[in-house]
Design a protein around this motif. Structure first.
Motif, PDB file in Angstrom:
ATOM      1  N   ILE A  54      38.922  32.769  45.277  1.00  0.00           N
ATOM      2  CA  ILE A  54      38.033  33.040  46.387  1.00  0.00           C
ATOM      3  C   ILE A  54      36.846  32.271  46.074  1.00  0.00           C
ATOM      4  O   ILE A  54      36.194  31.570  46.889  1.00  0.00           O
ATOM      5  CB  ILE A  54      37.975  34.384  46.783  1.00  0.00           C
ATOM      6  N   ALA A  55      36.273  32.190  44.866  1.00  0.00           N
ATOM      7  CA  ALA A  55      35.185  31.734  44.283  1.00  0.00           C
ATOM      8  C   ALA A  55      35.212  30.251  44.356  1.00  0.00           C
ATOM      9  O   ALA A  55      34.362  29.521  44.946  1.00  0.00           O
ATOM     10  CB  ALA A  55      34.719  32.194  43.071  1.00  0.00           C
ATOM     11  N   ASP A  56      36.304  29.674  43.908  1.00  0.00           N
ATOM     12  CA  ASP A  56      36.491  28.122  44.015  1.00  0.00           C
ATOM     13  C   ASP A  56      36.695  27.614  45.587  1.00  0.00           C
ATOM     14  O   ASP A  56      36.404  26.561  45.642  1.00  0.00           O
ATOM     15  CB  ASP A  56      37.689  27.796  43.279  1.00  0.00           C
ATOM     16  N   ALA A  57      36.975  28.469  46.233  1.00  0.00           N
ATOM     17  CA  ALA A  57      37.225  28.077  47.772  1.00  0.00           C
ATOM     18  C   ALA A  57      36.035  27.850  48.642  1.00  0.00           C
ATOM     19  O   ALA A  57      36.009  27.403  49.890  1.00  0.00           O
ATOM     20  CB  ALA A  57      38.353  29.200  48.784  1.00  0.00           C
ATOM     21  N   ARG A  58      34.945  28.386  48.000  1.00  0.00           N
ATOM     22  CA  ARG A  58      33.664  28.573  48.867  1.00  0.00           C
ATOM     23  C   ARG A  58      33.135  27.060  49.194  1.00  0.00           C
ATOM     24  O   ARG A  58      32.534  26.845  50.400  1.00  0.00           O
ATOM     25  CB  ARG A  58      32.542  29.082  47.996  1.00  0.00           C
ATOM     26  N   GLU A  59      33.793  26.079  48.507  1.00  0.00           N
ATOM     27  CA  GLU A  59      33.047  24.652  48.825  1.00  0.00           C
ATOM     28  C   GLU A  59      34.316  23.782  49.543  1.00  0.00           C
ATOM     29  O   GLU A  59      33.968  22.616  49.746  1.00  0.00           O
ATOM     30  CB  GLU A  59      32.652  24.042  47.617  1.00  0.00           C
ATOM     31  N   VAL A  60      35.326  24.439  49.914  1.00  0.00           N
ATOM     32  CA  VAL A  60      36.601  23.792  50.665  1.00  0.00           C
ATOM     33  C   VAL A  60      36.027  23.528  52.095  1.00  0.00           C
ATOM     34  O   VAL A  60      35.410  23.978  52.899  1.00  0.00           O
ATOM     35  CB  VAL A  60      37.885  24.614  50.613  1.00  0.00           C
ATOM     36  N   THR A  61      36.335  22.227  52.446  1.00  0.00           N
ATOM     37  CA  THR A  61      35.961  21.765  53.806  1.00  0.00           C
ATOM     38  C   THR A  61      37.314  21.303  54.302  1.00  0.00           C
ATOM     39  O   THR A  61      37.374  21.251  55.851  1.00  0.00           O
ATOM     40  CB  THR A  61      35.106  20.481  53.752  1.00  0.00           C
ATOM     41  N   ASP A  62      38.351  21.186  53.591  1.00  0.00           N
ATOM     42  CA  ASP A  62      39.633  20.876  54.048  1.00  0.00           C
ATOM     43  C   ASP A  62      40.651  21.741  53.969  1.00  0.00           C
ATOM     44  O   ASP A  62      40.852  22.261  52.705  1.00  0.00           O
ATOM     45  CB  ASP A  62      40.362  19.467  53.418  1.00  0.00           C
ATOM     46  N   ARG A  63      41.198  22.506  55.063  1.00  0.00           N
ATOM     47  CA  ARG A  63      41.896  23.715  54.674  1.00  0.00           C
ATOM     48  C   ARG A  63      43.393  23.433  53.978  1.00  0.00           C
ATOM     49  O   ARG A  63      44.062  24.474  53.334  1.00  0.00           O
ATOM     50  CB  ARG A  63      42.512  24.384  56.188  1.00  0.00           C
ATOM     51  N   ASN A  64      43.802  22.149  53.782  1.00  0.00           N
ATOM     52  CA  ASN A  64      44.877  21.951  53.092  1.00  0.00           C
ATOM     53  C   ASN A  64      44.649  21.702  51.554  1.00  0.00           C
ATOM     54  O   ASN A  64      45.415  21.222  50.631  1.00  0.00           O
ATOM     55  CB  ASN A  64      45.881  20.633  53.672  1.00  0.00           C
ATOM     56  N   ALA A  65      43.221  21.648  51.132  1.00  0.00           N
ATOM     57  CA  ALA A  65      42.873  21.396  49.785  1.00  0.00           C
ATOM     58  C   ALA A  65      42.991  22.352  49.005  1.00  0.00           C
ATOM     59  O   ALA A  65      42.927  23.628  49.296  1.00  0.00           O
ATOM     60  CB  ALA A  65      41.420  20.641  49.754  1.00  0.00           C
ATOM     61  N   ARG A  66      43.371  21.935  47.435  1.00  0.00           N
ATOM     62  CA  ARG A  66      43.529  23.329  46.842  1.00  0.00           C
ATOM     63  C   ARG A  66      42.717  22.914  45.444  1.00  0.00           C
ATOM     64  O   ARG A  66      43.463  22.660  44.398  1.00  0.00           O
ATOM     65  CB  ARG A  66      45.172  23.500  46.270  1.00  0.00           C
ATOM     66  N   PRO A  67      41.549  22.757  45.473  1.00  0.00           N
ATOM     67  CA  PRO A  67      40.706  22.245  44.221  1.00  0.00           C
ATOM     68  C   PRO A  67      40.603  23.498  43.160  1.00  0.00           C
ATOM     69  O   PRO A  67      40.841  24.749  43.465  1.00  0.00           O
ATOM     70  CB  PRO A  67      39.191  21.997  45.052  1.00  0.00           C
ATOM     71  N   GLY A  68      40.083  23.127  41.940  1.00  0.00           N
ATOM     72  CA  GLY A  68      39.964  24.413  41.010  1.00  0.00           C
ATOM     73  C   GLY A  68      41.317  25.014  40.874  1.00  0.00           C
ATOM     74  O   GLY A  68      42.228  24.299  40.387  1.00  0.00           O
ATOM     75  N   ILE A  69      41.135  26.503  40.798  1.00  0.00           N
ATOM     76  CA  ILE A  69      42.035  27.027  40.479  1.00  0.00           C
ATOM     77  C   ILE A  69      43.142  27.634  41.665  1.00  0.00           C
ATOM     78  O   ILE A  69      44.001  28.140  41.522  1.00  0.00           O
ATOM     79  CB  ILE A  69      41.504  28.508  39.929  1.00  0.00           C
ATOM     80  N   LEU A  70      42.617  27.044  42.830  1.00  0.00           N
ATOM     81  CA  LEU A  70      43.334  27.322  43.929  1.00  0.00           C
ATOM     82  C   LEU A  70      44.708  26.971  44.248  1.00  0.00           C
ATOM     83  O   LEU A  70      45.724  27.576  44.588  1.00  0.00           O
ATOM     84  CB  LEU A  70      42.691  26.595  45.311  1.00  0.00           C
ATOM     85  N   ALA A  71      45.396  25.590  43.535  1.00  0.00           N
ATOM     86  CA  ALA A  71      46.757  25.435  43.391  1.00  0.00           C
ATOM     87  C   ALA A  71      47.569  26.364  42.668  1.00  0.00           C
ATOM     88  O   ALA A  71      48.701  26.930  43.040  1.00  0.00           O
ATOM     89  CB  ALA A  71      46.775  23.968  42.919  1.00  0.00           C
ATOM     90  N   ARG A  72      46.824  26.736  41.569  1.00  0.00           N
ATOM     91  CA  ARG A  72      47.656  27.726  40.599  1.00  0.00           C
ATOM     92  C   ARG A  72      47.716  29.130  41.405  1.00  0.00           C
ATOM     93  O   ARG A  72      48.967  29.745  41.270  1.00  0.00           O
ATOM     94  CB  ARG A  72      47.002  27.821  39.192  1.00  0.00           C
ATOM     95  N   ALA A  73      46.767  29.432  41.965  1.00  0.00           N
ATOM     96  CA  ALA A  73      46.518  30.790  42.530  1.00  0.00           C
ATOM     97  C   ALA A  73      47.549  30.796  43.903  1.00  0.00           C
ATOM     98  O   ALA A  73      48.378  31.700  44.022  1.00  0.00           O
ATOM     99  CB  ALA A  73      44.953  30.873  43.194  1.00  0.00           C
ATOM    100  N   GLU A  74      47.715  29.647  44.488  1.00  0.00           N
ATOM    101  CA  GLU A  74      48.840  29.767  45.632  1.00  0.00           C
ATOM    102  C   GLU A  74      50.112  29.689  44.995  1.00  0.00           C
ATOM    103  O   GLU A  74      50.965  30.418  45.721  1.00  0.00           O
ATOM    104  CB  GLU A  74      48.411  28.195  46.385  1.00  0.00           C
ATOM    105  N   ARG A  75      50.390  29.211  43.809  1.00  0.00           N
ATOM    106  CA  ARG A  75      51.715  29.299  43.299  1.00  0.00           C
ATOM    107  C   ARG A  75      52.117  30.616  43.084  1.00  0.00           C
ATOM    108  O   ARG A  75      53.117  31.105  43.230  1.00  0.00           O
ATOM    109  CB  ARG A  75      52.016  28.162  42.057  1.00  0.00           C
ATOM    110  N   LEU A  76      51.041  31.234  42.176  1.00  0.00           N
ATOM    111  CA  LEU A  76      51.179  32.615  41.704  1.00  0.00           C
ATOM    112  C   LEU A  76      51.236  33.680  42.977  1.00  0.00           C
ATOM    113  O   LEU A  76      52.268  34.592  42.960  1.00  0.00           O
ATOM    114  CB  LEU A  76      50.111  32.994  40.769  1.00  0.00           C
ATOM    115  N   SER A  77      50.398  33.460  44.020  1.00  0.00           N
ATOM    116  CA  SER A  77      50.486  34.437  45.217  1.00  0.00           C
ATOM    117  C   SER A  77      51.951  34.204  45.763  1.00  0.00           C
ATOM    118  O   SER A  77      52.724  35.137  46.306  1.00  0.00           O
ATOM    119  CB  SER A  77      49.343  34.006  46.188  1.00  0.00           C
ATOM    120  N   THR A  78      52.393  32.967  45.963  1.00  0.00           N
ATOM    121  CA  THR A  78      53.722  32.995  46.632  1.00  0.00           C
ATOM    122  C   THR A  78      54.874  33.563  45.697  1.00  0.00           C
ATOM    123  O   THR A  78      55.718  34.296  46.392  1.00  0.00           O
ATOM    124  CB  THR A  78      54.253  31.673  46.852  1.00  0.00           C
ATOM    125  N   GLU A  79      54.884  33.323  44.590  1.00  0.00           N
ATOM    126  CA  GLU A  79      55.908  34.036  43.484  1.00  0.00           C
ATOM    127  C   GLU A  79      55.802  35.548  43.739  1.00  0.00           C
ATOM    128  O   GLU A  79      56.714  36.433  43.598  1.00  0.00           O
ATOM    129  CB  GLU A  79      55.632  33.430  42.125  1.00  0.00           C
TER     130      GLU A  79
END
Length: 386
Positions: A54-79
């Protein structure tokens, strides 16, 4: 008559407590059966990773982007969602023939003012996992907020159409307020079969949970016991209610962190004891609900509270005091405080399959009733909103 479908909803809210899983049978207009529901609590490591996302998402401007820890968080959340679904179906194997799964994902950023809402979660990956757990013909619907935001709506709240369906079972139609107390508080104003009116009202569990954790290490104020022992700073409440958000009529919505800076600047929490700070933040949630009443067509005759905050006895008492409305919990009227949002996304998934509206001008500000959701069937994305 439309087909009645077995539908499972998966919900991870902004309180980041865990994953709610619930089953209903519905045609997307009426609820024909309430099935079981379960909550699978996040391990502390998972919760901390999601907070970092959530902290890393604050600067996101593209809803499909996964900067910082977001890509790892998405994989873990899906799992974690796949594991929750597996645990649910292991306990209730009779529901392996589920027709549709509604997957909310995890909101990490909500900025409707710039047409941006981001829910992490890999829908196709979860659909593949679900097919290994079910009879293999299950359809999955996810990303249900994006179409509304793209059309100019707030993208939240989406649950009011489910609240309207629930309210049919309460007897003669009278103005009713359904209040969901998650990380953010939101209301649905229900008056018979009219399109609902809804909005986020202000902070709920997120601010007080984070405050209590910073002071005590506890994840939340269980039953409102800490707040019960404190004194509310009414001057602080008055200052905080000066925020422009509280003077805007519905529809309107919030991100989990929208009031963090405002409360730090105007709340005076640093100078309060833990009990007084918890009491003041709890009272703020109740006061925010009271502030929205003047924008409703008629005064509600009852208020039904759901979500994690419905277990906070101090908050329930303050809601009654600050709104002057009879306050009940969802459990007291035969609904489920804990399962309601997961049930709602099961209901919305069925509506999405039927092309029925998920949101309305009076709930999100969308120009016309709007369906939505990305549908994954037979490992193909067959329709989408983004």
């Amino acid at each position: 008559m439309s087909a009645i479908r077995k539908a499972i909803g998966l919900m991870s809210g902004t309180s980041l407590d865990g994953i709610d899983v619930a089953l209903i049978e519905t045609d997307g207009e009426d609820i024909h059966l309430f099935g079981p529901g379960r909550t699978y609590v996040y391990a502390s490591e998972t919760r901390e990773l999601l907070f970092r996302a959530i902290a890393d998402a604050r600067e996101v401007t593209d809803r499909n982007a996964r900067p910082g820890i977001l890509a790892r968080a998405e994989r873990l959340s899906t799992e974690r969602h796949a594991q929750a679904l597996a645990s649910f179906l292991k306990e209730f194997p009779a529901y392996r023939d589920v027709d549709v799964i509604g997957y909310h994902g995890q909101t990490v950023l909500h900025r409707p003012e710039i047409a941006l809402t981001v829910q992490i979660g890999d829908g196709p990956a979860l659909a593949r996992a679900a097919r290994g757990l079910t009879t293999g013909k299950t359809t999955l619907v996810y990303d249900m907020r994006a179409a509304d935001v793209a059309a100019g709506g707030q993208g939240a709240p989406l649950v009011p159409v489910y609240h309207r369906a629930l309210a049919r079972g309460l007897g003669p139609a009278k103005p009713l307020l359904v209040l969901n107390l998650g990380g953010v508080a939101n209301i649905s104003y229900i008056d018979g079969m009219r399109d609902p009116i809804a909005c986020d009202t202000g902070p709920a569990n997120a601010l007080v949970d984070d405050f209590v954790k910073s002071r005590t290490g506890l994840p939340f104020d269980e039953d409102g016991a800490i707040a019960k022992a404190g004194m509310v700073d009414e001057a602080a409440i008055e200052r905080l209610l000066g925020h422009p958000f509280f003077h805007r009529p519905p529809p309107k919505s919030l991100d989990r962190n929208d009031f963090r800076g405002w409360v730090e600047e105007h709340g005076g929490l640093a100078g309060m004891s833990t009990a007084d700070g918890a009491a003041t933040l709890t009272a703020l949630t109740a006061a925010c609900v009271g502030a929205v009443l003047r924008f409703l067509p008629a005064r509600p005759e009852r208020l039904i509270a759901a979500g994690g905050g419905a277990h906070n006895l101090t908050l329930l008492r303050m809601l009654g005091e600050r709104t002057g409305i009879k306050t009940e919990t969802a459990d007291e009227v035969g609904w489920s405080s804990d399962d309601m949002e997961a049930q709602a996304f099961a209901f919305l998934a069925v509506r999405s399959l039927r092309g029925l509206p998920l949101s309305f001008p009076g709930t999100t500000g969308v120009p016309a009733p709007m369906t939505g959701g990305v549908i994954v069937a037979n490992e193909r994305t067959v329709s989408g909103s983004a």
